[in-house]
Enzyme design. Structure first.
Site, PDB file in Angstrom:
ATOM      1  N   PRO A 191       0.865  -1.323  -0.034  1.00 18.18           N
ATOM      2  CG  PRO A 191      -0.596  -1.407   1.905  1.00 18.18           C
ATOM      3  CD  PRO A 191       0.668  -1.985   1.183  1.00 18.18           C
ATOM      4  CD  GLU A 192       3.782   3.188  -3.798  1.00 19.11           C
ATOM      5  OE1 GLU A 192       4.293   4.263  -3.937  1.00 19.11           O
ATOM      6  OE2 GLU A 192       4.006   2.203  -4.778  1.00 19.11           O
TER       7      GLU A 192
END
Ligand SMILES: [Zn+2]
Length: 271
Positions: A2-3
């Site tokens: 997840p960014e």
């Protein structure tokens, strides 16, 4: 992994609904990357005030203290009035008067850490070296240029390091550098003011667009309601090695930089 856009989309998916909720139970699964740092039962009875974000940390502000949540490599959050029984990869669960907040994290690089406040050494250790927030007013083109002037590493690695501007991970760094026409291997301190300004604008645009699209689903990301995003359909270079550039049709090149894969168009992106 997840960014920043995924984390922000996750935050928006439950922040309003959980604000004002009273904690009624806390369930822990297997150990995460860092220990909670308090007796879980001590959280019961506290109230969630709001949920903010700093870099890739979600900050769940309580009436006393704050929980710092990180999704690690494979974490996702769900928040719903009722959830199915807890599975083997659900390692943290906050039962509240408004629903259940659950961290699902098969690889367990995520974490939930309690701190008395954001000035607490436990919080400072995680947050104090983070760079400017790219989607806030403090991310300024001229200040960005000046910060890059001090860095001799490649621009891609400076972006990934997160201490100049925070939360620009591998996908979005590759995409922003393409949009700005900058070769990822270019030294940060060699970028002109104009190119730095173009990169600044590209970072903001690529992140804003990703947040709008609902984040990417390249790995296990799902927002707190279990919806998934589709940013990867829009990628111009990331994951496209050997495929024709969408602008000039030159095959996209893939290289390793640091331990990470980098993609760029050798024609559109100048050293
Ligand atoms: Zn091209």
């Amino acid at each position: 992994m997840p960014e920043l856009p995924e984390v922000e989309v996750t935050r928006r998916s439950f922040a309003d609904r959980i604000a004002g909720a009273r904690i009624v139970s806390v369930q822990l699964g297997k150990p995460l990357r860092w220990a909670l740092g308090c007796d879980a039962s001590a959280l019961v009875g506290r109230t969630v005030l709001c949920v903010t974000r700093r870099g890739k940390y979600l900050l769940v502000h309580l009436d006393a203290g704050v929980l710092l949540l990180h999704l690690g490599m494979s974490g996702s959050l769900q928040f719903a009035p009722v959830l199915p029984p807890r599975g083997g990869h659900d390692h943290f669960e906050l039962g509240t008067s408004r629903g259940c907040l659950r961290l699902h994290d098969p690889r367990r690089f995520g974490a939930v850490v309690f701190a008395d406040s954001l000035d607490d050494p436990r919080a400072l250790k995680l947050l104090e070296r983070l760079g400017v927030e790219p989607l806030e007013a403090g991310f300024d083109p001229l200040l960005f240029y000046r910060a890059l002037r001090l860095r001799r590493s490649s621009i891609k690695q400076v972006l990934l390091a997160g201490n100049t501007v925070v939360g620009v991970g591998n996908i979005y760094a590759s995409e922003a550098l393409f949009m700005a026409g900058i070769r990822p291997t270019t030294r940060a301190d060699r970028l002109s003011k104009l190119r730095a300004a173009r990169l600044h604008a590209a970072i903001v645009e690529v992140l804003q667009r990703a947040v709008a699209l609902g984040g990417s689903t390249l790995h296990d990301f799902s927002s707190a309601e279990g919806q998934s995003g589709y940013f990867q359909l829009d990628a111009r270079v990331y994951g496209r090695e050997g495929l024709p550039c969408r602008v000039c049709e030159t095959p996209i090149r893939g290289i390793r930089q640091g331990q990470r894969s980098t993609f760029f168009c050798p024609q559109c992106q100048k050293p």
